[in-house]
Design a protein around this motif. Structure first.
Motif, short mmCIF file in Angstrom:
data_model
loop_
_atom_site.label_atom_id
_atom_site.label_comp_id
_atom_site.label_asym_id
_atom_site.label_seq_id
_atom_site.Cartn_x
_atom_site.Cartn_y
_atom_site.Cartn_z
N GLY A 310 0.87 -1.16 0.07
CA GLY A 310 -0.08 0.00 0.15
C GLY A 310 0.81 1.32 -0.04
N TYR A 311 1.99 1.34 -0.62
CA TYR A 311 2.88 2.30 -0.72
C TYR A 311 2.05 3.42 -1.71
CZ TYR A 311 6.58 -0.70 0.49
OH TYR A 311 7.30 -1.63 1.15
N PRO A 312 2.19 4.71 -1.27
CA PRO A 312 1.60 5.88 -2.25
C PRO A 312 2.04 5.55 -3.47
CG PRO A 312 2.42 6.83 0.00
CD PRO A 312 2.71 5.32 -0.01
N LEU A 313 1.23 5.75 -4.44
CA LEU A 313 1.37 5.24 -5.94
C LEU A 313 1.00 6.48 -6.82
CD1 LEU A 313 2.02 2.98 -8.21
CD2 LEU A 313 -0.45 2.50 -7.98
N THR A 314 2.33 6.43 -7.71
CA THR A 314 1.78 7.59 -8.74
C THR A 314 1.92 6.98 -10.20
OG1 THR A 314 2.67 9.39 -7.60
CG2 THR A 314 2.47 9.91 -9.74
N GLY A 315 0.96 6.95 -10.81
CA GLY A 315 0.93 5.77 -12.04
C GLY A 315 0.09 4.61 -11.76
N ASP A 316 0.55 3.60 -12.68
CA ASP A 316 -0.60 2.41 -12.48
C ASP A 316 0.44 1.14 -12.52
OD1 ASP A 316 -2.12 0.17 -13.14
OD2 ASP A 316 -3.53 1.77 -14.43
N LEU A 317 0.14 0.15 -11.31
CA LEU A 317 0.95 -0.87 -11.29
C LEU A 317 0.99 -1.95 -12.69
CD1 LEU A 317 0.41 -1.79 -7.53
CD2 LEU A 317 2.54 -0.73 -8.71
N SER A 318 -0.33 -1.74 -13.39
CA SER A 318 -0.37 -2.45 -14.41
C SER A 318 0.95 -2.42 -15.50
CB SER A 318 -1.74 -2.33 -15.18
OG SER A 318 -1.79 -1.17 -15.51
N GLU A 319 1.34 -1.16 -15.42
CA GLU A 319 2.30 -0.86 -16.20
C GLU A 319 3.54 -1.53 -16.08
OE1 GLU A 319 1.35 3.91 -17.37
OE2 GLU A 319 2.37 3.41 -15.43
N LEU A 320 3.64 -2.18 -14.94
CA LEU A 320 4.86 -3.25 -14.44
C LEU A 320 4.75 -4.80 -15.07
CD1 LEU A 320 5.25 -2.04 -10.72
CD2 LEU A 320 6.22 -1.02 -13.16
N ARG A 321 3.62 -4.88 -15.98
CA ARG A 321 3.65 -6.14 -16.74
C ARG A 321 3.94 -6.07 -17.98
NH1 ARG A 321 -0.99 -6.72 -14.85
NH2 ARG A 321 -1.01 -8.06 -13.04
#
Length: 431
Positions: A310-321
């Motif tokens: 749950g770290y503060p996120l900027t962007g989208d984790l789906s971009e890491l796939r």
């Protein structure tokens, strides 16, 4: 006293910033681009009350982090490193600005003790950690190329076979790759010294997105206006093509480690590689399809772990796939003709660079010789010089223009006739 009031009090007393942002990488996540933009626009950032140290006469962030970690260049000393972390800390803690930003991807390699020291160096400021993350598919091929630029000789296949084998994680190249790219472990280290709420994850946009997107995401976390950074960076860490990368790898094999790190960086990483990056190759290389399975599985594990934390996120984790990339090449499919062409380009560019730099260094000596010659030169000598330069210019024009070539042909014919007549007279005269 609350943490925020302590920070404000500290700033009033010592000039320490309210917030210190530590951008710790990761490697191959646009860090060079961001750093070069910030360097070029240091004054614009400073006008927004953000100190980005490292200008003329200021401590160099890279040296400071090397000092923090006890690093030194392989095979060479560097007197600029020792004590530079404390110098950087002092500069930040007396900046008098609202915020300070340190951006150096080697911070991701900190041990727990080194991370603790880094954070405790700013006792009157709130430390925020920024982690930029990119999909492992693009990182893998980029990291292999960076290893080659840094004097390694692994083939692509040897590199990828190593990093996908869990049993080889303790030896290179897998060891170095996962030290730099295991974002979960890296975040664990830093989460032990700052609250999770102050550990920001920024995802790197997918291939094809404008670099402005990454800059905008980064700016939104640090708190500056990206449109204000109008100065273009002097240099970016551009990708070298398939054939050029293989040429550099083979050059490393020929060098056999005889250059120390600073020598290799100067000649290969900072000279030859940027030159070869200017070559136009039909397609860049990307992760081969047969590697998509294991690397996607590893990426999904990484995404799940980041979601859970749950770290503060900027962007989208789906971009890491990772996603398959069309119209690209394998990293290791350069043909022999391509390698020959890239090698000749490299030789020509290095020859030009060496000759140009030598000629610049030679100018003071030539000027001194010319000054002495001018003092003793007579009119006849000067006239001969003018005639010769005129003849050379005429020859150059003849090589370019048919009319000039025709005139040159007439001149040469007259010279031949004069030579023939002179020889005939010489033969007819009594000896």
């Amino acid at each position: 006293m609350t943490e925020s009031s302590k920070a404000a009090t500290g700033r009033a007393v010592s000039g320490a910033p309210e917030t210190v942002y530590l951008h710790i990488g990761l490697h191959k996540t646009g860090t060079t681009y961001l750093q070069n933009v910030l360097r070029a626009n240091r004054d614009h950032v400073r006008a927004q009350q953000i100190d980005f140290p490292g200008g003329p006469g200021e401590p160099v962030q890279a040296f400071a982090v090397w000092d923090l970690q006890g690093r030194r260049p392989r095979g060479a000393g560097d007197e600029r490193i020792a004590g530079s972390w404390d110098v950087l800390v002092d500069a930040v803690n007396t900046s008098g600005l609202r915020s300070a930003l340190i951006s150096e991807e080697r911070l991701s390699l900190c041990t727990l003790r080194q991370a603790q020291r880094a954070v405790s160096s700013f006792p009157d400021s709130q430390v925020q950690v920024i982690v930029t993350v990119r999909d492992l598919g693009r990182v893998a091929v980029s990291a292999w190329q960076e290893e080659v630029k840094n004097d390694q000789t692994y083939t692509w296949q040897a590199f990828v076979d190593s990093i996908k084998d869990p049993s080889r994680v303790a030896v290179k190249p897998a060891r170095g790759f996962w030290f730099r790219q295991d974002v979960v472990k890296i975040c664990e280290t830093w989460e032990s010294v700052v609250p999770a709420s102050r550990l920001h994850v920024i995802t790197v946009p997918r291939s094809g997105a404008s670099a402005d997107v990454l800059l905008g995401r980064f700016a939104s976390v640090v708190g500056f206006e990206p449109d204000s950074l109008t100065e273009e960076p002097a240099w970016n860490n551009e990708t070298v093509g398939v054939a050029a990368t293989e040429v550099i790898r083979r050059v490393n094999e020929r060098l056999g480690g005889r250059l120390n790190q600073r020598q290799h960086d100067k000649v290969i990483k900072l000279t030859l590689a940027p030159m070869l990056a200017q070559r136009t190759e039909a397609a860049r290389f990307s992760l081969p399809p047969e590697e998509m399975g294991w690397i996607t599985e590893r990426a999904d594990q990484m995404i799940e772990a980041l979601q859970q934390r749950g770290y503060p996120l900027t962007g989208d984790l789906s971009e890491l796939r990772p996603e398959p990339t069309m119209g690209t090449r394998r990293p290791d499919d350069a043909t022999e003709p391509e390698l020959l062409e890239a090698s000749l380009d490299a030789l020509a560019m290095l020859a030009e660079r060496h000759a140009t730099s030598w000629w610049i260094r030679k100018q003071p000596d030539l000027a001194a010789v010319a000054a002495r010659a001018a003092q003793s030169a007579d009119l006849a000598s000067k006239t001969r010089g003018l005639v010769f330069r005129g003849q050379r210019r005429a020859a150059e024009l003849a090589d370019k223009f048919p009319v000039a070539a025709k005139a040159m042909s007439a001149v040469l014919s007259r010279r031949d006739r004069a030579r023939t007549k002179a020889a005939a007279r010489s033969r007819s005269e009594p000896k």
